[in-house]
Design an enzyme around this catalytic site. Structure first.
Site, PDB file in Angstrom:
ATOM      1  N   ASP A  76    -102.114  41.583 -37.149  1.00  0.00           N
ATOM      2  CA  ASP A  76    -102.848  40.564 -37.902  1.00  0.00           C
ATOM      3  C   ASP A  76    -103.227  39.371 -37.032  1.00  0.00           C
ATOM      4  O   ASP A  76    -103.718  38.362 -37.531  1.00  0.00           O
ATOM      5  CB  ASP A  76    -101.985  40.059 -39.077  1.00  0.00           C
ATOM      6  N   HIS A  87    -113.198  38.563  -9.547  1.00  0.00           N
ATOM      7  CA  HIS A  87    -112.720  38.207 -10.886  1.00  0.00           C
ATOM      8  C   HIS A  87    -111.242  38.565 -11.010  1.00  0.00           C
ATOM      9  O   HIS A  87    -110.834  39.344 -11.863  1.00  0.00           O
ATOM     10  CB  HIS A  87    -113.561  38.903 -11.965  1.00  0.00           C
ATOM     11  N   ASP A 146    -110.649  28.749  -9.432  1.00  0.00           N
ATOM     12  CA  ASP A 146    -111.952  28.675 -10.098  1.00  0.00           C
ATOM     13  C   ASP A 146    -111.665  28.430 -11.569  1.00  0.00           C
ATOM     14  O   ASP A 146    -111.229  29.345 -12.281  1.00  0.00           O
ATOM     15  CB  ASP A 146    -112.717  29.987  -9.881  1.00  0.00           C
ATOM     16  N   ASP A 170    -117.683  24.353 -14.263  1.00  0.00           N
ATOM     17  CA  ASP A 170    -117.379  25.584 -13.516  1.00  0.00           C
ATOM     18  C   ASP A 170    -117.174  25.174 -12.065  1.00  0.00           C
ATOM     19  O   ASP A 170    -118.145  24.997 -11.331  1.00  0.00           O
ATOM     20  CB  ASP A 170    -118.549  26.570 -13.677  1.00  0.00           C
ATOM     21  N   HIS A 201    -121.925  37.768  -3.940  1.00  0.00           N
ATOM     22  CA  HIS A 201    -122.415  37.229  -5.218  1.00  0.00           C
ATOM     23  C   HIS A 201    -123.533  36.222  -4.985  1.00  0.00           C
ATOM     24  O   HIS A 201    -123.853  35.885  -3.847  1.00  0.00           O
ATOM     25  CB  HIS A 201    -121.261  36.619  -6.030  1.00  0.00           C
ATOM     26  N   HIS A 244    -125.947  29.796 -10.769  1.00  0.00           N
ATOM     27  CA  HIS A 244    -126.294  30.264 -12.108  1.00  0.00           C
ATOM     28  C   HIS A 244    -126.425  29.049 -13.003  1.00  0.00           C
ATOM     29  O   HIS A 244    -125.926  27.971 -12.690  1.00  0.00           O
ATOM     30  CB  HIS A 244    -125.270  31.270 -12.653  1.00  0.00           C
ATOM     31  N   HIS A 293    -121.990  31.224 -17.788  1.00  0.00           N
ATOM     32  CA  HIS A 293    -123.218  31.784 -17.219  1.00  0.00           C
ATOM     33  C   HIS A 293    -124.266  31.590 -18.296  1.00  0.00           C
ATOM     34  O   HIS A 293    -124.407  32.409 -19.207  1.00  0.00           O
ATOM     35  CB  HIS A 293    -123.045  33.259 -16.845  1.00  0.00           C
ATOM     36  N   GLU A 322    -122.370  27.612  -5.402  1.00  0.00           N
ATOM     37  CA  GLU A 322    -121.071  28.208  -5.138  1.00  0.00           C
ATOM     38  C   GLU A 322    -121.051  29.283  -4.057  1.00  0.00           C
ATOM     39  O   GLU A 322    -120.761  30.440  -4.330  1.00  0.00           O
ATOM     40  CB  GLU A 322    -120.491  28.779  -6.438  1.00  0.00           C
ATOM     41  N   TYR A 340    -115.580  36.130   1.813  1.00  0.00           N
ATOM     42  CA  TYR A 340    -114.410  36.930   1.454  1.00  0.00           C
ATOM     43  C   TYR A 340    -114.243  38.019   2.508  1.00  0.00           C
ATOM     44  O   TYR A 340    -115.044  38.953   2.567  1.00  0.00           O
ATOM     45  CB  TYR A 340    -114.609  37.526   0.053  1.00  0.00           C
ATOM     46  N   ARG A 363    -114.119  29.906  -1.584  1.00  0.00           N
ATOM     47  CA  ARG A 363    -115.322  29.568  -2.351  1.00  0.00           C
ATOM     48  C   ARG A 363    -115.250  28.089  -2.665  1.00  0.00           C
ATOM     49  O   ARG A 363    -114.159  27.558  -2.935  1.00  0.00           O
ATOM     50  CB  ARG A 363    -115.428  30.395  -3.634  1.00  0.00           C
ATOM     51  N   GLU A 391    -117.342  25.395  -5.171  1.00  0.00           N
ATOM     52  CA  GLU A 391    -118.337  25.424  -6.244  1.00  0.00           C
ATOM     53  C   GLU A 391    -118.418  24.076  -6.958  1.00  0.00           C
ATOM     54  O   GLU A 391    -117.403  23.528  -7.393  1.00  0.00           O
ATOM     55  CB  GLU A 391    -117.953  26.495  -7.277  1.00  0.00           C
TER      56      GLU A 391
HETATM   57 MN   LIG Z   1    -119.691  29.879 -11.279  1.00  0.00          MN
END
Ligand SMILES: [Mn+2]
Length: 417
Positions: free
Chosen positions: A20, A222, A239, A250, A329, A333, A340, A363, A367, A385, A387
């Protein structure tokens, strides 16, 4: 939409986690943008065909149901608080909608977004068709609501920018807290807790599942497992962005665990920062996102050659896309109610130029896989990274997340404390 048109915007459905227990409910961004309504089981009808320009179907007040699942805005609330011209119980929408749709010129709806809703709507249009002689015809045209609506959402008003700035500020507090709490031996999830504590302490929530990735975990874009330890002398990529009244920041920072970048980590960090500066310099009206990405990729490609990770000259590397092994990447964006965010990036393969009022991320990252690459051993498994979020202005851009430290010396000092 033009005259004689009507748009339908259904609420997002609720989802059960198990038993539930549900997931925390997040309103559909289109409905939130147009109406401010945050409850499930709702349908907004926006009309230029009727005096009633905004009708909301929603859950009526219900003392028993509210005991279980919380207070409801109710029909009176929809009129008083959201400015609806009229409000009806949600379970009446299928009965009342045919009269509202009768002989309307254009119906705007986002077909495909909610198949269960589409199915009911199509059945309803079919029933209207068979009764058209007496009750009026179904709309003559059906248009995609995403086109006009997402064009509106792409350009942020001053009110929206104020919400984004608040989200950016709380995000800054959270990233700074990570910098001061960072210690060797901590687990990734402890920093995730720090981020979420700061977000919630300031009335926000995570705009997306935060990424806290130690060392080579940062090369998984991710990464969400988050149970590894932070090793002295290693890196941690964070991130994470706070969401305030639906609008999210972001932001990514990459920190040295123990407070000092190694020589190899420093080389990669400085290169990504340099690429970000090149990208930021192009964040102005008239630039396109593919153009910014090409320039960012050029800086990174040259740096990858200099570091010994790629061979050849920079034009050849870019022509063959070899840099994509390390930078897979995009650079930007759109950002807003969705991390996004919506809005067209181009049309029939032709990119659109940036315009004042758009908000985008910047960003770049690098890697280096742990295996299967040439170049210095010390670079393997390094992921960086950086960003930020910028508003495009008439004269260039304003960095909404400039407050969050990223200069290498400042990052080191904060993480060493
Ligand atoms: Mn981003």
């Amino acid at each position: 939409m033009g005259p004689d048109a009507l748009a339908l915007v259904p609420a997002a459905p609720e989802h059960t986690r198990n038993g539930d227990a549900g997931y925390a409910y997040r309103a559909d961004s289109d409905l939130l943008y147009l109406t401010g309504h945050t409850e499930p089981d709702a349908l907004a009808v926006i009309s230029t065909a009727s005096e009633q320009d905004f009708v909301l179907f929603l859950r009526p007040r219900d003392a028993f149901a509210e005991t279980w699942s919380g207070r409801r805005l109710g029909l009176e609330g929809a009129v008083a608080r959201l400015g609806a011209a009229a409000a009806h119980p949600f379970d009446e929408w299928e009965a009342l909608l045919p009269a509202m749709l009768a002989d309307v010129g254009t119906l705007y709806v986002k077909l495909g977004a909610q198949p269960a809703f589409d199915q009911k709507l199509v059945a309803l249009l079919g029933a209207m068709r068979s009764r058209a002689k007496w009750k009026g015809h179904p709309p003559g045209r059906i248009e995609d609501l995403g086109e006009p609506l997402h064009e509106l959402r792409l350009f942020k008003s001053d009110a929206e920018l104020a919400l984004l700035e608040r989200a950016a500020h709380v995000t800054d507090l959270a990233h700074r807290a990570c910098m001061s709490e960072l210690r060797p031996g901590m687990k990734e999830y402890e920093l995730q807790a720090t981020l979420e504590y700061q977000f919630r302490k300031h009335g926000c929530e995570p705009g997306y599942v935060p990424i806290v990735a130690a060392d080579a975990n940062a090369t998984v874009l991710h990464y969400h497992q988050g149970r590894d330890a932070l090793v002295n002398g290693g890196l941690v990529l964070i991130d994470a962005g706070a969401e305030h009244e639906g609008y999210t920041a972001d932001v990514t920072r990459t920190l040295p665990v123990g407070g000092a970048f190694s020589a190899a980590q420093r080389d990669v960090y400085d290169l990504v920062l340099k690429a970000q500066a090149a990208a930021l310099a192009l964040c102005k009206p008239g630039s396109t996102i593919p153009q910014i990405h090409a320039e960012t990729s050029r800086v990174l490609a040259q740096g990858l050659i200099d570091l010994g990770l790629l061979t050849g000259d920079v034009d050849e590397v870019l022509r063959e896309g070899k840099q994509r092994r390390y930078y897979m990447h995009g650079t930007n964006h759109y950002l807003g109610l969705d991390v996004h965010d919506v809005g067209r990036y181009g049309h029939k393969g032709k990119p659109r130029p940036l315009e004042p009022g758009m908000v985008i991320t910047v960003e770049p990252g690098l890697y280096v896989p742990q295996e299967g690459v040439v170049g210095p051993e010390a670079l393997r498994g390094v992921g960086v990274r950086i960003e930020d979020d910028v508003l495009i202005t008439a004269s260039g851009h304003r960095n909404l997340t400039a407050a969050t430290p990223k200069a290498r010396e400042e990052i080191e000092a904060r993480c060493a404390r």
